[in-house]
Structures are given as C-alpha cells and as structure tokens.
Design a protein around this motif. Structure first.
Motif: not given
Ligand code: URA
Length: 234
Positions: A102-107, A184-189
């Motif tokens: 998970l990214d640093i800012d993801t919980t 990589y960073h899928q949801v944000k992208r």
């Molecule tokens: N997708 C994101 O962009 N960030 C995450 O931490 C997990 C999934």
C-alpha cells in the motif's frame, strides 16, 4: 541447528550480533555459558538471552495489520517508519514481508507474512484476487464512471486496459471500488484516467477477508488458520 542461528531466528538480532551476544556471555544454554556459537542446539534445549527464554516458532506467521498513513511497505527506509515497526512483540521481523504494497498515504488492510509461497499465490496476477478500496475523491465522480470502469480503462504509460472493476457510489465524492489486479498505484491512476484525483484511500477488503472494525490504525492481529487457508483457496 547452530546456536547463533537459533538466536538470530528467535530474536531481532542478526547472526553476527547473535555471535557477539554469545561471546559476551548474554546467552545461556541449559543454564551454562556455551563455549562456541557453533554449538548444536535444538528446541529441547533451554536457551536464554539476558535471562529471557527463547522459543523457536513453528511454521510460518501470518498477520493482519490496519496500516496507518505514514508507514511504508518496505524492509528498509531511511526517511519513514516501516509497517513492520508496528508489530510490537513480534520477533524476527526482518524475515517478514508484506503481501503486495500500500502507498505511504494509503490506510487499511495489509497482510504480513514470512510465507513466500502463500503471498506469491495471493498476489499472482492470474488469480484476480478482489481488493476493495474506499476512495475519497477531489471532484464529484462523472456519470459514466461505472461503465468506464466495468469496460476497463487505459492508464497512463500502460498499453493494457484494466480488468473490469466494480464501483459502488456512497456519495458524489466517496466510492467503493473493487479491482482484480494490483498494478502500481492502480486506484489513483484509474481515477486520474477518469479526470479525478484520489484524496484519501483505504483498503477494506482483500479476497474473503474484511478489515476488522475493532482494529484501530496501527493495530494488528494474527490470522486464524482458517483465514490463512481461505485466503489461499479464494
Ligand atoms: N492503489 C493505489 O493507487 N495505491 C494503493 O496504495 C493501493 C492501490
């Protein structure tokens, strides 16, 4: 097994620090100071470090952590605290790894283990293990977002469209998104491709496992045997 390996496997000491601890007399085997770090020991021996009893854990370890923001999913980082730092009381943390990142800012829900085969199985792109994220957006979500996510969208710098994803609107700027892969960073992208910006991201579910409501950010618990088996089977 050799005594120095036993110490390294049952404490947070590295093998060379274990040798130093043995040489400096901090380790006792059945009440006696060992003459060499190469002494062969087994689980039947009573081994102490600074008068604390050491026991070999059997089998692999599996934890569910409620990841808070600010900790990184890495085994070393000179700037930020590690998610492993939160596992107070867990020995031998250097052998653990996270199941995906998970990214640093993801919980939210993060699995941690020392079972490489299990985590490899869970993150295999062929298994399409569902992951559900609660997403807070900077802008109201466009009307055709569900359809676009269901059809698969093109991410920047990636020629392959995403697998169909399911979206549930909680409000204009808060949604639940379930994806079946882990780029990589899928949801944000994905939301960037929809012209939006993720302000906050929280993982609620992975496969058959939902983050416990009673587990506060930074808290963790071991997985039960049936959870370990169900995740592997799911
Ligand atoms: N997708 C994101 O962009 N960030 C995450 O931490 C997990 C999934």
């Amino acid at each position: 097994m050799r005594l120095d390996k036993f110490i390294a496997d049952t404490t947070d000491l590295t093998r060379s620090l274990a040798v130093k601890a043995i040489k400096s007399g901090r380790v006792l085997v059945n009440g006696e100071k060992p003459r060499t770090a190469a002494l062969q020991v087994s689980a039947a021996d009573r081994i102490t470090l600074d008068d604390e009893s050491l026991t070999l854990h059997e089998g692999c370890r599996y934890f569910l952590l409620h990841k808070p923001a600010g900790h990184v999913c890495a085994n070393r980082d000179s700037l930020h605290p590690l998610v492993f730092d939160l596992l107070t009381g867990v020995i031998n943390r250097q052998n653990l790894h996270t199941v995906g990142r998970l990214d640093i800012d993801t919980t939210g829900l993060l699995l941690i283990t020392d079972d490489g085969q299990w985590s490899h199985h869970l993150t295999s792109p062929r298994r399409h293990q569902p992951k559900t994220y609660r997403v807070w957006l900077a802008e109201p979500l466009r009307a055709d977002a569900e359809q676009k996510l269901a059809d698969g969208i093109l991410l920047e710098d990636d020629p392959k469209p995403t697998l169909p994803a399911e979206l549930q609107r909680i409000s204009d700027q808060e949604v639940l998104l379930t994806i079946h892969e882990g780029r990589y960073h899928q949801v944000k992208r994905m939301f960037a491709a929809l012209g939006n910006l993720v302000e906050k991201l929280h993982r609620e579910r992975m496969g058959c496992l939902t983050l416990d409501a009673g587990l506060a950010p930074g808290q963790f618990r071991p997985l039960t045997d049936s959870e370990v088996a169900a995740l592997a089977a799911g």
